[in-house]
Motif scaffolding. Structure first.
Motif, PDB file in Angstrom:
ATOM      1  N   THR A  94       0.846  -1.187   0.000  1.00 52.00           N
ATOM      2  CA  THR A  94       0.000   0.000   0.000  1.00 52.00           C
ATOM      3  C   THR A  94       0.882   1.237   0.000  1.00 52.00           C
ATOM      4  OG1 THR A  94      -0.100   0.132   2.406  1.00 52.00           O
ATOM      5  CG2 THR A  94      -1.799  -1.194   1.332  1.00 52.00           C
ATOM      6  N   CYS A  96       0.890   3.664   2.083  1.00 48.35           N
ATOM      7  CA  CYS A  96       1.377   4.044   3.415  1.00 48.35           C
ATOM      8  C   CYS A  96       2.561   3.184   3.851  1.00 48.35           C
ATOM      9  CB  CYS A  96       0.252   3.992   4.442  1.00 48.35           C
ATOM     10  SG  CYS A  96      -0.546   2.399   4.623  1.00 48.35           S
ATOM     11  N   CYS A 104      -1.982   9.353   1.125  1.00 50.37           N
ATOM     12  CA  CYS A 104      -3.331   8.811   1.305  1.00 50.37           C
ATOM     13  C   CYS A 104      -4.232   9.888   1.895  1.00 50.37           C
ATOM     14  CB  CYS A 104      -3.269   7.596   2.224  1.00 50.37           C
ATOM     15  SG  CYS A 104      -4.875   6.878   2.593  1.00 50.37           S
ATOM     16  N   GLU A 107      -5.108   9.221   5.658  1.00 48.26           N
ATOM     17  CA  GLU A 107      -3.970   8.892   6.522  1.00 48.26           C
ATOM     18  C   GLU A 107      -4.195   9.297   7.986  1.00 48.26           C
ATOM     19  OE1 GLU A 107       0.873   9.474   6.578  1.00 48.26           O
ATOM     20  OE2 GLU A 107      -0.324  10.612   5.147  1.00 48.26           O
TER      21      GLU A 107
END
Length: 156
Positions: A94, A96, A104, A107
């Motif tokens: 991903t 992150c 994101c 986040e």
């Protein structure tokens, strides 16, 4: 679906072909056109793959009339994770996990933030434990062929 790029797949094929023909640090070199003909991969793509692999230190170019490319180390010493990282960049499931803050929208409120890290590490570890020689098999790795030959000899 988790999928590697075609370029990574081609990189593994090119590395396996270099090993098949013994193009190692002390072996003969192979040209991009020769590798293209032997693998069925278009020559411009082979050249691009060789450039990437060269920048990563997995192959080296040899200049001169008999120049070309060769492996910098045997395939059993080349983890698949290193090839993937060379071609596709860091292994990250991903955005992150990639370490990129601000990549994101959610986040700040994400309920699973940081929870992907162990999953990503497990995948990285698995890919580091598999070598290009494991994928190529004994037919593509001279050292593995020799080992396999001696393994089948009867004990004295």
């Amino acid at each position: 679906m988790l999928r590697l790029s075609k370029l990574t797949d081609y990189a593994v094929v090119v590395l396996a072909r270099l090993a098949l023909d013994g193009a190692g640090p002390v072996g003969p070199v192979q040209t991009a056109p020769g590798l293209a003909a032997a693998t069925g991969i278009a020559e411009p793509t082979v050249a691009k793959v060789l450039k990437i692999l060269g920048q990563a230190g997995l192959v080296e170019g040899v200049r001169g009339a008999r120049g070309g490319y060769r492996l910098t180390r045997p395939l059993p010493a080349v983890p698949l994770a290193e090839v993937i990282t060379a071609v596709d960049g860091p292994i990250a499931l991903t955005a992150c996990v990639d370490g990129g803050s601000g990549s994101c929208e959610a986040e700040g409120i994400c309920a699973v933030r940081g929870r992907w890290d162990p999953v990503n590490e497990a995948i990285r570890a698995a890919l580091s434990g598999i070598t290009v020689a494991d994928l190529a098999g004994p037919a593509h790795c001279p050292a593995a062929r020799v080992s396999a030959r001696y393994a089948t000899l009867p004990a004295e």
